[in-house]
Write a protein that holds these residues in place. Structure first.
Motif, short mmCIF file in Angstrom:
data_model
loop_
_atom_site.label_atom_id
_atom_site.label_comp_id
_atom_site.label_asym_id
_atom_site.label_seq_id
_atom_site.Cartn_x
_atom_site.Cartn_y
_atom_site.Cartn_z
N GLU A 19 -16.86 -0.31 9.92
CA GLU A 19 -15.59 -0.81 9.41
C GLU A 19 -14.87 0.35 8.72
N MET A 20 -13.57 0.53 9.06
CA MET A 20 -12.85 1.71 8.57
C MET A 20 -11.64 1.32 7.72
N VAL A 21 -11.54 1.96 6.55
CA VAL A 21 -10.38 1.75 5.68
C VAL A 21 -9.76 3.10 5.32
N ASP A 22 -8.56 3.06 4.75
CA ASP A 22 -7.88 4.25 4.25
C ASP A 22 -7.89 4.18 2.72
N ILE A 23 -8.35 5.25 2.09
CA ILE A 23 -8.52 5.24 0.64
C ILE A 23 -7.20 4.99 -0.10
N ASN A 24 -6.09 5.41 0.51
CA ASN A 24 -4.79 5.18 -0.14
C ASN A 24 -4.43 3.69 -0.16
N ASP A 25 -4.84 2.97 0.88
CA ASP A 25 -4.62 1.52 0.89
C ASP A 25 -5.48 0.84 -0.18
N VAL A 26 -6.70 1.32 -0.33
CA VAL A 26 -7.60 0.73 -1.33
C VAL A 26 -6.99 0.91 -2.72
N GLN A 27 -6.50 2.12 -2.99
CA GLN A 27 -5.86 2.39 -4.28
C GLN A 27 -4.61 1.52 -4.45
N ALA A 28 -3.83 1.37 -3.37
CA ALA A 28 -2.61 0.54 -3.44
C ALA A 28 -2.97 -0.91 -3.79
N CYS A 29 -4.06 -1.41 -3.23
CA CYS A 29 -4.50 -2.78 -3.54
C CYS A 29 -4.88 -2.90 -5.01
N ALA A 30 -5.60 -1.91 -5.52
CA ALA A 30 -6.00 -1.93 -6.94
C ALA A 30 -4.76 -1.83 -7.84
N ASP A 31 -3.81 -1.00 -7.46
CA ASP A 31 -2.58 -0.85 -8.25
C ASP A 31 -1.77 -2.15 -8.24
N LEU A 32 -1.71 -2.79 -7.08
CA LEU A 32 -0.94 -4.04 -6.99
C LEU A 32 -1.60 -5.13 -7.84
N LEU A 33 -2.92 -5.22 -7.77
CA LEU A 33 -3.62 -6.22 -8.57
C LEU A 33 -3.41 -5.94 -10.06
N THR A 34 -3.47 -4.68 -10.45
CA THR A 34 -3.25 -4.31 -11.85
C THR A 34 -1.84 -4.72 -12.28
N ALA A 35 -0.85 -4.44 -11.43
CA ALA A 35 0.55 -4.76 -11.77
C ALA A 35 0.72 -6.27 -11.94
N ILE A 36 0.07 -7.05 -11.07
CA ILE A 36 0.19 -8.52 -11.15
C ILE A 36 -0.44 -9.05 -12.44
N LEU A 37 -1.60 -8.50 -12.79
CA LEU A 37 -2.34 -9.02 -13.95
C LEU A 37 -1.72 -8.54 -15.27
N SER A 38 -0.92 -7.47 -15.23
CA SER A 38 -0.37 -6.88 -16.46
C SER A 38 0.79 -7.67 -17.03
N LYS A 39 1.43 -8.50 -16.19
CA LYS A 39 2.65 -9.18 -16.62
C LYS A 39 2.51 -10.67 -16.50
N PRO A 40 3.40 -11.43 -17.19
CA PRO A 40 3.35 -12.88 -17.05
C PRO A 40 3.58 -13.31 -15.60
N ILE A 41 2.97 -14.42 -15.21
CA ILE A 41 3.16 -15.00 -13.88
C ILE A 41 3.89 -16.32 -14.06
N ASP A 42 5.11 -16.36 -13.56
CA ASP A 42 5.90 -17.61 -13.65
C ASP A 42 6.27 -18.02 -12.25
N LEU A 43 5.63 -19.08 -11.77
CA LEU A 43 5.91 -19.54 -10.41
C LEU A 43 7.02 -20.59 -10.39
N GLY A 44 7.62 -20.87 -11.59
CA GLY A 44 8.75 -21.79 -11.66
C GLY A 44 8.36 -23.24 -11.46
#
Ligand code: CO
Ligand code: ZN
Length: 339
Positions: free
Chosen positions: A314-339
Motif C-alpha cells: 500500500e502506497m501513500v505520499d508523506i505530504n498527503d499524510v501531513q495534510a491530513c494531520a494539519d486538517l484534523l488539527t485545524a478542525i479540532l482547534s476551533k469551535p464546530i458549529d453545524l447550525g
C-alpha cells in the motif's frame, strides 16, 4: 511527519481481533499527549484530551470522537494437511491474487510462503482463496508450527522512497499516525477530544460501533485510507497521490454529514491545506458506525489517498499524510458549529 512513528505502527503485527501489539505501540506514543487512556471490553484504545479553551457561558464542550482502526487484513488457518501444508481463509477483504508469492507471518513469528496450486491461472479472475496454500517448511501436520485457528498477517517492512511510503498495513496504521500527529500539533481545543484506535474495522466496523455507543459523541470524524484513480487502468476516481487530504463525500457505507464536510473544506481553505473531495464507489469506514450510533451522530471522514489498498504494498505520499494531520488539527482547534 515522524517516520519512526509510522514505521513502528505499520510494522506491528495485528490482524482483526489481535490488535494488542499495535495498541501497545500507540499507548507509548500517547503518553503526555492526553488526559486519560482506557481500553474497553472489545480492545478499543480510547484516549481523552479534555477541552483547554472555555466554551461560551453555560455551554459544555462538544464531545468529538475520532476513530482510526488498529487492525489490518489477515488470514486464519482452517486446515493443516498430512504433509504440513496450510489452508486458510481471509480475515477482512483480501483479494486472492494479491497473495500469491507473498509471505505471511503468524503470531508466534513463524513465516510461511503463500503459493498457488499448479494449473490454477492466477490472473484470470478464477483464483479462489482455497486454491492457495501456505508452506511453513513443515513435513507433516503434527510437526507444523502453526495450528488451526492461528492468525497471520502479511509480512513486509516500511519502504521510504522520496515522498512515497510503501507498507503492508497503511490501512489503517497511517490513520493512527495522523491522529497521533494531530494530537502532537494540537495546542488548544474547545472540545473534549476522544481519540479512538478501534478494533475489528476490517470485519465490519465492530470496534467503532461499541466505542461510539460508550462515548455518545456530538461529532464523529474517522481517519482512514481511500483508493486513488491515478495508476494504469484504475477505475476513474478524482483522488490522486500528492494532491492533499481527501475529504469524504461518500462511500458505500456512509454519506458524510454535508455540514461537517463543508466545515472541513472551509478549514482546509483557511489554513491553505491542499485537499480533494472523495467519492468512493466501494468500501466502508468507521464513519458509518459512528453515524448510526444511538439517535444518529453527524459524522465525516478525512481520508489518506492510498494506492493498492489491501495489498502488501500500500502506497501513500508523506505530504498527503501531513495534510491530513494539519486538517484534523485545524478542525479540532476551533469551535464546530453545524447550525
Ligand atoms: Co481496509
Ligand atoms: Zn481501513
Amino acid at each position: 511527519m515522524d517516520i519512526e512513528l509510522i514505521r513502528s505502527l505499520v510494522e506491528a503485527w495485528g490482524p482483526s481481533g489481535r490488535e494488542s501489539r499495535v495498541r501497545t505501540v500507540i499507548e507509548g506514543y500517547l503518553s503526555g499527549l492526553v488526559d486519560e487512556v482506557r481500553v474497553d471490553r472489545l480492545g478499543n484504545l480510547i484516549a481523552l484530551k479534555r477541552a483547554t479553551l472555555r466554551p461560551p457561558a453555560g455551554a459544555a464542550p462538544l464531545r468529538v470522537m475520532l476513530s482510526a482502526h488498529m487492525d489490518e487484513i489477515g488470514l486464519v488457518v482452517s486446515h493443516v494437511d498430512d504433509k504440513g501444508f496450510i489452508r486458510f481463509t481471509n480475515v477482512g477483504y483480501l483479494p486472492p491474487q494479491s497473495l500469491v508469492g507473498n509471505r505471511v507471518v503468524f503470531e508466534n513469528g513463524v513465516v510461511g510462503a503463500i503459493q498457488v496450486e499448479k494449473g490454477v491461472r492466477a490472473w484470470e479472475g478464477a483464483l479462489k482463496m482455497n486454491n492457495l496454500f501456505i508452506d511453513v517448511g513443515a513435513s507433516d501436520a503434527a510437526s507444523a508450527p502453526v495450528k488451526v485457528g492461528d492468525m497471520g498477517a502479511l509480512a513486509g517492512s516500511l519502504v521510504c522512497q522520496g515522498d512515497r511510503l510503501i507498507a503492508k498495513s497503511m490501512d489503517d496504521r497511517i490513520g493512527c499516525a495522523v491522529i497521533l500527529q494531530a494530537l502532537r500539533q494540537l495546542k488548544r481545543t474547545p472540545h473534549d477530544v476522544y481519540a479512538v484506535f478501534s478494533v475489528q474495522e476490517e470485519v465490519g466496523l465492530r470496534g467503532a460501533r461499541t466505542s461510539a455507543y460508550a462515548i455518545n459523541p456530538d461529532i464523529g470524524i474517522a481517519i482512514d485510507v481511500t483508493l486513488t484513480g491515478d495508476f494504469p487502468e484504475a477505475a476513474p476516481m478524482s483522488v490522486a497521490l500528492g494532491k492533499g487530504a481527501a475529504i469524504k463525500v461518500q462511500d458505500s457505507s456512509v454519506i458524510a454529514d454535508p455540514r461537517l464536510r463543508a466545515l472541513m473544506v472551509q478549514r482546509a481553505k483557511e489554513a491553505r491545506i491542499p485537499y480533494q473531495l472523495e467519492v468512493l464507489t466501494a468500501g466502508g469506514t468507521d464513519t458509518a458506525a459512528i453515524q448510526m450510533t444511538r439517535e444518529g451522530v453527524p459524522a465525516g471522514c478525512i481520508s489518506i489517498p492510498t494506492r493498492y489498498v489491501h495489498s502488501i504494498s500500500e502506497m501513500v505520499d508523506i505530504n498527503d499524510v501531513q495534510a491530513c494531520a494539519d486538517l484534523l488539527t485545524a478542525i479540532l482547534s476551533k469551535p464546530i458549529d453545524l447550525g
